[in-house]
Design a protein around this motif. Sequence first.
Motif, PDB file in Angstrom:
ATOM      1  N   VAL A  27       0.373  -0.967   0.038  1.00 40.40           N
ATOM      2  CA  VAL A  27       0.023   0.125  -0.222  1.00 40.40           C
ATOM      3  C   VAL A  27       0.883   1.521  -0.102  1.00 40.40           C
ATOM      4  N   PRO A  28       0.397   2.220  -0.630  1.00 42.17           N
ATOM      5  CA  PRO A  28       1.330   3.302  -0.924  1.00 42.17           C
ATOM      6  C   PRO A  28       1.053   4.175   0.296  1.00 42.17           C
ATOM      7  N   MET A  29       2.187   4.900   0.841  1.00 43.28           N
ATOM      8  CA  MET A  29       1.895   5.602   1.532  1.00 43.28           C
ATOM      9  C   MET A  29       1.837   6.990   1.904  1.00 43.28           C
ATOM     10  N   VAL A  30       0.860   8.153   2.025  1.00 43.26           N
ATOM     11  CA  VAL A  30       0.534   9.853   0.954  1.00 43.26           C
ATOM     12  C   VAL A  30       1.187  10.450   2.886  1.00 43.26           C
ATOM     13  N   ASP A  31       2.264  11.231   3.306  1.00 42.18           N
ATOM     14  CA  ASP A  31       1.272  12.417   3.822  1.00 42.18           C
ATOM     15  C   ASP A  31       0.932  13.745   3.445  1.00 42.18           C
ATOM     16  N   LEU A  32      -0.425  13.230   3.968  1.00 43.26           N
ATOM     17  CA  LEU A  32      -1.745  13.689   4.121  1.00 43.26           C
ATOM     18  C   LEU A  32      -1.070  15.589   3.796  1.00 43.26           C
ATOM     19  N   ARG A  33      -0.252  15.458   5.135  1.00 40.83           N
ATOM     20  CA  ARG A  33       0.170  17.159   5.772  1.00 40.83           C
ATOM     21  C   ARG A  33       1.031  17.600   4.266  1.00 40.83           C
ATOM     22  N   VAL A  34       1.749  17.014   3.855  1.00 43.94           N
ATOM     23  CA  VAL A  34       2.203  17.277   2.939  1.00 43.94           C
ATOM     24  C   VAL A  34       1.354  17.716   2.037  1.00 43.94           C
ATOM     25  N   ARG A  35       1.034  16.523   1.140  1.00 47.28           N
ATOM     26  CA  ARG A  35       0.013  16.949  -0.328  1.00 47.28           C
ATOM     27  C   ARG A  35      -1.214  18.013   0.197  1.00 47.28           C
ATOM     28  N   LEU A  36      -1.190  18.452   1.538  1.00 50.12           N
ATOM     29  CA  LEU A  36      -2.517  20.367   1.367  1.00 50.12           C
ATOM     30  C   LEU A  36      -1.296  20.311   1.701  1.00 50.12           C
ATOM     31  N   ASP A  62     -12.330  14.941  -0.897  1.00 53.09           N
ATOM     32  CA  ASP A  62     -11.568  14.187  -2.052  1.00 53.09           C
ATOM     33  C   ASP A  62     -10.980  13.690  -2.772  1.00 53.09           C
ATOM     34  N   ALA A  63     -11.006  12.659  -2.352  1.00 56.16           N
ATOM     35  CA  ALA A  63      -8.892  11.624  -2.443  1.00 56.16           C
ATOM     36  C   ALA A  63      -8.970  11.753  -3.445  1.00 56.16           C
ATOM     37  N   ALA A  64      -9.971  11.460  -4.366  1.00 55.09           N
ATOM     38  CA  ALA A  64     -10.040  11.386  -6.106  1.00 55.09           C
ATOM     39  C   ALA A  64      -9.495  12.572  -6.778  1.00 55.09           C
ATOM     40  N   ARG A  65      -9.445  13.724  -6.005  1.00 53.80           N
ATOM     41  CA  ARG A  65      -9.380  14.856  -6.812  1.00 53.80           C
ATOM     42  C   ARG A  65      -7.916  15.050  -5.955  1.00 53.80           C
ATOM     43  N   LEU A  66      -7.670  15.118  -4.698  1.00 56.34           N
ATOM     44  CA  LEU A  66      -6.911  15.199  -4.044  1.00 56.34           C
ATOM     45  C   LEU A  66      -5.360  14.547  -5.139  1.00 56.34           C
ATOM     46  N   PHE A  67      -5.478  13.455  -5.036  1.00 53.16           N
ATOM     47  CA  PHE A  67      -4.414  12.597  -5.673  1.00 53.16           C
ATOM     48  C   PHE A  67      -4.187  12.716  -7.175  1.00 53.16           C
ATOM     49  N   SER A  85      -4.664  16.036  -9.172  1.00 45.33           N
ATOM     50  CA  SER A  85      -5.478  17.311  -9.640  1.00 45.33           C
ATOM     51  C   SER A  85      -4.195  18.513  -9.924  1.00 45.33           C
ATOM     52  N   ASP A  86      -3.143  17.449  -9.867  1.00 46.94           N
ATOM     53  CA  ASP A  86      -1.917  18.507 -10.106  1.00 46.94           C
ATOM     54  C   ASP A  86      -0.886  18.175 -11.413  1.00 46.94           C
ATOM     55  N   GLY A  87      -2.319  18.103 -12.529  1.00 53.53           N
ATOM     56  CA  GLY A  87      -1.099  18.459 -14.023  1.00 53.53           C
ATOM     57  C   GLY A  87      -0.889  16.240 -14.727  1.00 53.53           C
ATOM     58  N   HIS A  88      -0.506  15.907 -13.385  1.00 51.14           N
ATOM     59  CA  HIS A  88      -0.209  14.144 -14.109  1.00 51.14           C
ATOM     60  C   HIS A  88      -1.364  13.046 -13.382  1.00 51.14           C
ATOM     61  N   ASP A  89      -1.118  12.144 -14.056  1.00 49.43           N
ATOM     62  CA  ASP A  89      -1.624  11.093 -13.339  1.00 49.43           C
ATOM     63  C   ASP A  89      -1.226  10.664 -12.384  1.00 49.43           C
ATOM     64  N   THR A  90      -1.000  11.480 -11.024  1.00 54.09           N
ATOM     65  CA  THR A  90      -0.701  10.657  -9.531  1.00 54.09           C
ATOM     66  C   THR A  90      -1.394   9.798  -9.011  1.00 54.09           C
ATOM     67  N   LEU A  91      -2.513   9.278  -9.118  1.00 55.67           N
ATOM     68  CA  LEU A  91      -3.517   7.516  -8.395  1.00 55.67           C
ATOM     69  C   LEU A  91      -2.400   6.909 -10.025  1.00 55.67           C
ATOM     70  N   ALA A  92      -2.278   7.244 -11.131  1.00 59.60           N
ATOM     71  CA  ALA A  92      -1.709   5.990 -11.939  1.00 59.60           C
ATOM     72  C   ALA A  92      -0.360   5.556 -11.234  1.00 59.60           C
ATOM     73  N   SER A  93       0.321   6.546 -10.902  1.00 53.90           N
ATOM     74  CA  SER A  93       1.557   6.775 -10.459  1.00 53.90           C
ATOM     75  C   SER A  93       1.622   5.944  -9.301  1.00 53.90           C
ATOM     76  N   LEU A  94       0.936   6.161  -8.484  1.00 53.42           N
ATOM     77  CA  LEU A  94       0.550   5.818  -7.165  1.00 53.42           C
ATOM     78  C   LEU A  94       1.062   4.075  -7.667  1.00 53.42           C
ATOM     79  N   ALA A  95      -0.734   3.777  -8.443  1.00 49.24           N
ATOM     80  CA  ALA A  95      -0.473   2.155  -8.655  1.00 49.24           C
ATOM     81  C   ALA A  95       0.402   1.191  -9.433  1.00 49.24           C
ATOM     82  N   ILE A  96       1.468   2.341 -10.386  1.00 45.92           N
ATOM     83  CA  ILE A  96       2.533   1.629 -10.651  1.00 45.92           C
ATOM     84  C   ILE A  96       3.265   0.703  -9.300  1.00 45.92           C
ATOM     85  N   ALA A  97       3.724   1.668  -8.399  1.00 46.33           N
ATOM     86  CA  ALA A  97       4.555   1.891  -6.868  1.00 46.33           C
ATOM     87  C   ALA A  97       3.904   0.346  -6.284  1.00 46.33           C
TER      88      ALA A  97
END
Length: 162
Positions: free
Chosen positions: A57-66, A142-147, A149-161
């Motif tokens: 499971v990819p771990m995200v520092d939500l503080r830094v992401r926000l 909104d977790a889907a938009r949070l990951f 919304s930065d111009g590239h497919d962040t969720l796809a990158s995490l899914a690959i990881a």
Amino acid sequence: MTAGGQDIQVVVFGLGEEEFGLPVASVREILDHRTAYRVPNAPAWFLGLTDVRGLSVPMVDLRVRLGMAPADATLATRILVVDVPVGRETPLALGLVVDRVLDVSTFAPGSVEASPDIGGRWRSEQIEAILRRDAGFVALLDAARLFGSDGHDTLASLAIAA
């Protein structure tokens, strides 16, 4: 969100002095904090991978992401394992590191407001709604938009990881 004017249940958690929430239906489990296996050249908010019942499971520092400053883990630090839809059959499991989990609360439709679009630290598209609670507010993320919304497919990158 509150389809049909029904109550919604939310896992409420704290980051610094502010309160946020995610719908209960998207939270798989809440874990004690643990150190992640670092992945080279990852963004600062991506802590690495952790094992959750045999699943990477990819771990995200939500503080830094926000856009908040990172903080050292404490005894209250938790990992919210959430399911995020990524346009495939199986949602992506993410471990969101939060300062503390406060409770699971039920919000009536009358306590749910649209997210104001006034700029500031968080973009309004990342916040699904503002929930009124006692004398304060909870920002429903909104977790889907949070990951995504930065111009590239962040969720796809995490899914690959994973």
